[in-house]
Design an enzyme around this catalytic site. Structure first.
Site, PDB file in Angstrom:
ATOM      1  N   ARG A 261       1.730 -36.717  27.797  1.00 52.46           N
ATOM      2  CA  ARG A 261       1.757 -36.622  26.332  1.00 52.46           C
ATOM      3  C   ARG A 261       3.169 -36.896  25.825  1.00 52.46           C
ATOM      4  O   ARG A 261       4.134 -36.361  26.360  1.00 52.46           O
ATOM      5  CB  ARG A 261       1.305 -35.235  25.883  1.00 52.46           C
ATOM      6  CG  ARG A 261      -0.123 -34.955  26.346  1.00 52.46           C
ATOM      7  CD  ARG A 261      -0.689 -33.677  25.797  1.00 52.46           C
ATOM      8  NE  ARG A 261      -2.053 -33.505  26.305  1.00 52.46           N
ATOM      9  CZ  ARG A 261      -2.830 -32.468  26.021  1.00 52.46           C
ATOM     10  NH1 ARG A 261      -2.388 -31.512  25.226  1.00 52.46           N
ATOM     11  NH2 ARG A 261      -4.044 -32.410  26.500  1.00 52.46           N
ATOM     12  N   ARG A 276       5.815 -27.036  27.494  1.00 51.66           N
ATOM     13  CA  ARG A 276       5.468 -28.287  26.816  1.00 51.66           C
ATOM     14  C   ARG A 276       6.136 -29.460  27.538  1.00 51.66           C
ATOM     15  O   ARG A 276       7.281 -29.783  27.278  1.00 51.66           O
ATOM     16  CB  ARG A 276       5.909 -28.221  25.359  1.00 51.66           C
ATOM     17  CG  ARG A 276       5.326 -29.286  24.450  1.00 51.66           C
ATOM     18  CD  ARG A 276       5.643 -29.010  22.994  1.00 51.66           C
ATOM     19  NE  ARG A 276       5.060 -27.769  22.522  1.00 51.66           N
ATOM     20  CZ  ARG A 276       3.798 -27.642  22.097  1.00 51.66           C
ATOM     21  NH1 ARG A 276       3.022 -28.695  22.037  1.00 51.66           N
ATOM     22  NH2 ARG A 276       3.345 -26.479  21.704  1.00 51.66           N
ATOM     23  N   GLU A 348      -1.692 -20.546  24.518  1.00 58.56           N
ATOM     24  CA  GLU A 348      -2.932 -21.258  24.801  1.00 58.56           C
ATOM     25  C   GLU A 348      -2.895 -21.779  26.245  1.00 58.56           C
ATOM     26  O   GLU A 348      -1.936 -22.430  26.656  1.00 58.56           O
ATOM     27  CB  GLU A 348      -3.066 -22.445  23.837  1.00 58.56           C
ATOM     28  CG  GLU A 348      -4.248 -23.320  24.155  1.00 58.56           C
ATOM     29  CD  GLU A 348      -4.185 -24.670  23.425  1.00 58.56           C
ATOM     30  OE1 GLU A 348      -3.540 -24.740  22.356  1.00 58.56           O
ATOM     31  OE2 GLU A 348      -4.752 -25.637  23.943  1.00 58.56           O
ATOM     32  N   SER A 351      -8.529 -24.740  26.026  1.00 56.87           N
ATOM     33  CA  SER A 351      -9.108 -25.045  24.727  1.00 56.87           C
ATOM     34  C   SER A 351     -10.487 -25.605  25.002  1.00 56.87           C
ATOM     35  O   SER A 351     -10.616 -26.627  25.667  1.00 56.87           O
ATOM     36  CB  SER A 351      -8.219 -26.068  24.019  1.00 56.87           C
ATOM     37  OG  SER A 351      -8.534 -26.140  22.665  1.00 56.87           O
ATOM     38  N   ARG A 390       0.835 -24.070  32.947  1.00 55.17           N
ATOM     39  CA  ARG A 390       0.913 -22.821  32.189  1.00 55.17           C
ATOM     40  C   ARG A 390       0.363 -21.651  33.002  1.00 55.17           C
ATOM     41  O   ARG A 390       0.764 -20.502  32.786  1.00 55.17           O
ATOM     42  CB  ARG A 390       0.164 -22.957  30.855  1.00 55.17           C
ATOM     43  CG  ARG A 390       0.935 -23.850  29.874  1.00 55.17           C
ATOM     44  CD  ARG A 390       0.324 -23.883  28.492  1.00 55.17           C
ATOM     45  NE  ARG A 390       1.113 -24.757  27.615  1.00 55.17           N
ATOM     46  CZ  ARG A 390       0.889 -24.905  26.314  1.00 55.17           C
ATOM     47  NH1 ARG A 390      -0.098 -24.248  25.730  1.00 55.17           N
ATOM     48  NH2 ARG A 390       1.653 -25.707  25.597  1.00 55.17           N
TER      49      ARG A 390
END
Length: 427
Positions: A261, A276, A348, A351, A390
């Site tokens: 990303r 991130r 998070e 999802s 994560r």
RNA sequence: GGAGAGAUGGCUGAGUGGUCGAAAGCGAUCGCCUGCUAAGCGAUUGUACGCCCCUAAAAGGUGUACCGCGGGUUCAAAUCCCGCUCUCUCCGCCA
């Protein structure tokens, strides 16, 4: 993509739904394009019909060696007209299609209305925040102290938001991937797939990353290829442009993949640590279901994601994303948030979304109903099960000890050749 | 990277300018027949979009498009021409 017929007939309702999501759509433009398209289509099809009839006659005349030159001349003109209208039609359809591709999905009626992430209701919580007899550290300190996470070298090799894992951290990442895949395939009924990590433009349009979110993607220079931001893209596109048998449904796939990303627009956000990254690993669950089952399947999917954290013994909670926080393609999303004691926040880690027929319509994934023979769009769903990086963070922070070591949850130990505690390679 | 072959409906496979949305076979569905089964006989069997009908949807009627994708030639293209993609075979290179 929304059903154009539905949109045409429910403009007001769709507008209201979009406003709840913080979006507004130029419906006048839509209606104008829609009418223009149908007008041109009608005109061009009428002319084509005329030409098809005349061409048949010409064939018959020629067979009889009769003169057809007048009719041919006339049709020559008609063909010119068709050509002009066709061009116009193509442009209009392109414009209309692009317009449709930019409209987000319509949220399910059960989605809470809200203004931002603070309005996401907490549905349930599992476990407790761990109590420490010392000040818990953030994972970047734990990882660097143990010499298993090397952010400096990662940045040297690639750049900001890239990390080098060493020793036990690398092993832990790999253990987690295998643990998650084994759980979902062995106990939750998913079939494992391993996909290309580079996809073409059609696939990105199919799941909704394109055309609207091109800046979030890494594109291969000089080629129309993109690095996947999630395995959702290649897995959902497995059945693009196909009609499945009702018997095949539901299909449950689980895939490991790295995710890439660009994180454009998140400059300065979560710059420390593994939270991130431009590249991270994820195990992703993807479902293809009949429409009537998709919301049951969403509950199960979310439970499957939660199960990973339960087995790891880590406190987490599940929230329902409110209208303002919902992703572009999603009709309903649950986020699983894991407790990060070193940062004192919930993050998070999964999802889980039901896209209903939004992606299926874009990607043309349908199934034939056994009884009626009718062809219908499937519903697609997906959810992280889980984001691996994560999860490493969550383990480091939740299982850290006063001496700087980190305990390994029992379920992972077989995947780590029996290691039960992370120690520094230096020690 | 070099040389060649190919891409047609659920599948196999015919089709080189009009009567082709497309033969034939297989498969599938429905019906008939025969104590059962097998065999046989008959019918049906793609998708999308538009228009008409209709309160609406469905059904029905009608039209258009689709023979890998995009252009072109022609009154007319699965069929001829150009470009692209993909698949296969051989050679070279390569994890």
């Amino acid at each position: 993509m929304l059903d154009i017929k539905y949109l045409r007939q429910n403009i007001g309702l769709v507008g209201k739904k979009m406003n709840q999501r913080g979006q507004s759509i130029d419906f006048d433009r839509f209606l104008g394009l829609d009418i223009k398209r149908r007008d041109i289509l009608l005109a061009v099809e009428t002319l084509r019909n005329e030409r098809n009839d005349a061409s048949k006659k010409i064939g018959e005349l020629k067979k009889k060696k009769a003169d057809a030159s007048a009719l041919i001349a006339e049709m020559s003109e008609v063909s010119e007209k068709i050509k002009g209208l066709d061009e116009n039609l193509k442009l209009t359809e392109e414009e209309l299609n692009n317009f449709m591709l930019m409209i987000p999905n319509i949220q399910h009626e059960s989605v809470p209305i809200g203004q931002g992430s603070e309005d996401n209701p907490i549905l349930r919580s599992w476990g407790e925040k761990p109590v420490f007899s010392f000040e818990p550290k953030a994972h970047w300190d734990i990882g660097e102290n143990l010499n298993i996470l090397d952010f400096t070298r990662g940045a040297k090799i690639a750049g900001a938001r890239f990390t080098l894992y060493r020793g036990a951290a690398a092993s832990l990442e790999r253990a987690l991937i295998n643990f998650m895949l084994d759980l979902h395939t062995g106990e939750h009924g998913y079939t494992e797939v391993l996909t290309p990590f580079i996809v073409n433009r059609e696939s990105m349009i199919g799941t909704g990353q394109l055309p609207k979110f091109a800046e979030d993607l890494f594109k291969i220079e000089g080629m129309d290829y993109f690095l996947i931001p999630t395995a959702e893209v290649p897995v959902t596109n497995i059945f693009r442009d196909e009609i499945l048998d009702e018997k095949q449904l539901p299909i449950h796939y689980v895939a490991y993949s790295p995710c890439f990303r660009s994180e454009a627009g998140s400059y300065g956000k979560d710059t420390r640590g593994l939270i991130r990254q431009h590249q991270f690993n994820k195990v992703e669950m993807v479902k293809f279901t009949k429409p009537e089952n998709s919301y049951d399947e969403l509950e199960k999917l979310t439970a499957n994601a939660e199960e990973v954290l339960k087995r790891l013994g880590i406190h987490h909670r599940t929230v329902s994303l409110c209208t303002a926080d919902l992703g572009f393609s999603s009709a309903k999303t649950y986020d699983v948030e894991v407790w990060m004691p070193g940062q004192n926040v919930y993050r998070e880690i999964s999802s889980c979304s039901n896209f209903e027929d939004f992606q299926a319509r874009r990607a043309s994934i349908r199934y034939r109903q056994e009884e009626s023979g009718k062809v219908e769009f499937v519903h697609t769903l997906n959810g992280s099960g889980l984001a691996v990086g994560r999860t490493v963070v969550a383990i480091l922070e939740n299982y850290q000890q006063a001496d700087g070591s980190v305990l390994i949850p029992k379920v992972l130990q077989p995947y780590m050749r029996g290691v039960d505690k992370l120690l520094s390679p230096k020690a």
